[in-house]
Design a protein around this motif. Structure first.
Motif, PDB file in Angstrom:
ATOM      1  N   LYS A  99       0.840  -0.936   0.120  1.00 10.36           N
ATOM      2  CA  LYS A  99       0.091  -0.128   0.377  1.00 10.36           C
ATOM      3  C   LYS A  99       0.913   1.251   0.523  1.00 10.36           C
ATOM      4  N   PHE A 100       2.109   1.390   0.509  1.00  8.59           N
ATOM      5  CA  PHE A 100       3.606   2.074   0.842  1.00  8.59           C
ATOM      6  C   PHE A 100       3.105   2.549  -0.481  1.00  8.59           C
ATOM      7  N   LEU A 101       3.942   1.836  -1.739  1.00  7.31           N
ATOM      8  CA  LEU A 101       4.560   1.518  -3.163  1.00  7.31           C
ATOM      9  C   LEU A 101       3.110   2.013  -3.299  1.00  7.31           C
ATOM     10  N   GLU A 102       2.428   1.657  -3.354  1.00  2.00           N
ATOM     11  CA  GLU A 102       1.276   2.751  -4.160  1.00  2.00           C
ATOM     12  C   GLU A 102       0.764   4.006  -4.066  1.00  2.00           C
ATOM     13  N   LEU A 103       0.637   4.237  -2.837  1.00  2.00           N
ATOM     14  CA  LEU A 103       1.076   5.642  -2.129  1.00  2.00           C
ATOM     15  C   LEU A 103       2.233   6.349  -3.213  1.00  2.00           C
ATOM     16  N   ASN A 108      -2.491   6.542  -5.287  1.00  3.77           N
ATOM     17  CA  ASN A 108      -3.691   6.117  -4.988  1.00  3.77           C
ATOM     18  C   ASN A 108      -4.307   6.167  -4.080  1.00  3.77           C
ATOM     19  N   TYR A 109      -3.161   7.121  -3.029  1.00  2.22           N
ATOM     20  CA  TYR A 109      -3.890   7.047  -1.413  1.00  2.22           C
ATOM     21  C   TYR A 109      -3.560   8.190  -0.725  1.00  2.22           C
ATOM     22  N   ARG A 110      -3.887   9.206   0.127  1.00  7.00           N
ATOM     23  CA  ARG A 110      -3.765  10.642   0.204  1.00  7.00           C
ATOM     24  C   ARG A 110      -2.540   9.886   1.818  1.00  7.00           C
ATOM     25  N   PHE A 111      -3.169   9.210   2.480  1.00 10.38           N
ATOM     26  CA  PHE A 111      -2.666   8.549   3.787  1.00 10.38           C
ATOM     27  C   PHE A 111      -2.765   6.987   4.614  1.00 10.38           C
ATOM     28  N   ILE A 112      -1.869   6.863   4.672  1.00  7.46           N
ATOM     29  CA  ILE A 112      -2.690   4.749   5.351  1.00  7.46           C
ATOM     30  C   ILE A 112      -2.246   5.289   7.007  1.00  7.46           C
ATOM     31  N   ILE A 113      -3.147   5.096   7.688  1.00  5.77           N
ATOM     32  CA  ILE A 113      -2.861   4.578   8.917  1.00  5.77           C
ATOM     33  C   ILE A 113      -2.547   2.603   9.272  1.00  5.77           C
ATOM     34  N   PHE A 114      -1.317   2.844  10.448  1.00  7.38           N
ATOM     35  CA  PHE A 114      -0.985   1.865  10.014  1.00  7.38           C
ATOM     36  C   PHE A 114      -0.875   0.999  11.770  1.00  7.38           C
ATOM     37  N   LYS A 115      -1.552   0.462  11.918  1.00  7.58           N
ATOM     38  CA  LYS A 115      -1.606   0.220  13.779  1.00  7.58           C
ATOM     39  C   LYS A 115      -0.673  -1.533  14.086  1.00  7.58           C
TER      40      LYS A 115
END
Length: 130
Positions: free
Chosen positions: A10-14, A19-26
């Motif tokens: 998903k980071f690579l896609e961002l 594709n994304y504005r942000f990603i939140i990881f947990k």
């Protein structure tokens, strides 16, 4: 601490496709997983609202801005969110695994540590981007 392949994907896609504005990881158990994906139309306010008030998270935010020379640019921020109200053990787990997790995400340009929303206000983000 294991990093799920989905996090890197998903980071690579961002980073490459935007594709994304942000990603939140947990952190769940012994793994870092994707908790939320913010679409390209979402704002910094949407991102801030997605962070829990009393739990730690890692996040990446793709920040678009205009330079003083009037050029359109973008920088990928890594934000280590560790609010004062989160549990001490949780803060320790996130702090101790942050560098290892960050190394898995190739392409981060700015790192920010925040314990309060004011420490990652839009003005601070803009200032760190320029």
């Amino acid at each position: 601490m294991a990093v799920e392949d989905e996090c890197k994907l998903k980071f690579l896609e961002l980073k490459t496709k935007r594709n994304y504005r942000f990603i939140i990881f947990k952190i769940e158990g012994q793994n870092v997983v994707v908790e939320k994906l913010g679409g390209p139309e979402e704002s910094y306010e949407d991102f801030n609202a997605s962070l829990p008030a009393d739990e730690c998270r890692y996040a990446v935010f793709d920040f678009d801005f205009i330079t003083n020379e009037n050029c359109q640019k973008s920088k990928i921020f890594f934000i280590a969110w560790s609010p004062e109200t989160s549990k001490v053990r949780m803060k320790m787990v996130y702090a101790s695994s942050k560098d290892r997790f960050k190394r898995e995400l190739d392409g981060i340009q700015v790192e920010l540590q925040a314990t309060d929303p004011s420490e990652m206000s839009l003005d601070i983000i803009k200032g760190r981007a320029l």
